[in-house]
Design an enzyme around this catalytic site. Sequence first.
Site, PDB file in Angstrom:
ATOM      1  N   LEU A 187       0.894  -1.166   0.000  1.00 38.98           N
ATOM      2  CA  LEU A 187       0.000   0.000   0.000  1.00 38.98           C
ATOM      3  C   LEU A 187       0.925   1.207   0.000  1.00 38.98           C
ATOM      4  CD1 LEU A 187      -2.680  -1.006   2.692  1.00 38.98           C
ATOM      5  CD2 LEU A 187      -2.910  -1.055   0.205  1.00 38.98           C
ATOM      6  N   ASP A 188       0.543   2.256  -0.714  1.00 41.16           N
ATOM      7  CA  ASP A 188       1.373   3.468  -0.756  1.00 41.16           C
ATOM      8  C   ASP A 188       1.527   4.041   0.642  1.00 41.16           C
ATOM      9  OD1 ASP A 188       1.349   3.196  -3.505  1.00 41.16           O
ATOM     10  OD2 ASP A 188      -0.362   4.555  -3.760  1.00 41.16           O
ATOM     11  N   ILE A 189       2.534   4.893   0.792  1.00 35.46           N
ATOM     12  CA  ILE A 189       2.801   5.459   2.123  1.00 35.46           C
ATOM     13  C   ILE A 189       1.579   6.237   2.651  1.00 35.46           C
ATOM     14  CG2 ILE A 189       3.942   7.554   1.222  1.00 35.46           C
ATOM     15  CD1 ILE A 189       5.936   7.129   3.655  1.00 35.46           C
TER      16      ILE A 189
END
Length: 248
Positions: free
Chosen positions: A105-107
């Site tokens: 998952l993106d930051i």
Amino acid sequence: MEKKLRLDKFLVEMGVDTRSQIKEAAKKGRIRVNGTVEKRTDRKIDLETEQVFYDGKQVSYVETEYYMLYKPQGVVSATEDKLHRTVLDLIEEKQRKDLFPVGRLDIDTEGLLLITNDGELAHRLLSPKRHVNKRYYAWIEGDLPDTAREQFEKGIVLNDGTMTMPAKLEIALSKADGLQEGIMQTQVFVTVQEGKFHQVKRMFEALGCRVAYLKRVSMGPLLLDEGLCPGEYRRLTEDEILGLKRQM
Ligand code: URA
């Protein structure tokens, strides 16, 4: 079935120490097996019947671990990172050394992340060929075209020309006050079956919109536990593990 493992591998996998430090410890008589000092680190341990003690503390062996993490924003989906805290730093009670997040998952994305060392399960959950649904809740800025749902159903051509697999778009709340006052956002659920880099954000970008907030709420049969707050985690239940394995 009797299962055996070398003593040094047993201790390395359980994150006790490095192989060379374990060798040193053995030489110094700091390792006991079934109450007797054991200096041979290549000795096989019967996982069902034998007990291993390192510096007087019993080390129990677990083959696989499964955690559900509510990934918070600001943490990276990696096993190591020089700049940021990783999702693995959040799993305090982990026993195994070889845990990893299943997909990224993106930051700035939050939500459900499965952390395990079960490579076969991870591979199957992530393979686009297996069509495992990943469902996201998102807040979108900009005007969604009237045909957005149909476009998602057909698959979207991203701005770099790649085509996504068909996906599902559900509008939960149209044009309401968003995260910042006065900025209208549409709340949606999106279900995709693959995990291209920044996939959901790029699908909306291709429609001229921007994802302002993104949260994964499920992966196959596994639903984010509503009792967890961002940053919290728990072990999967036996039923949840079985449910995921049935996907295989
Ligand atoms: N899609 C994205 O764009 N980002 C994520 O983190 C997950 C899916």
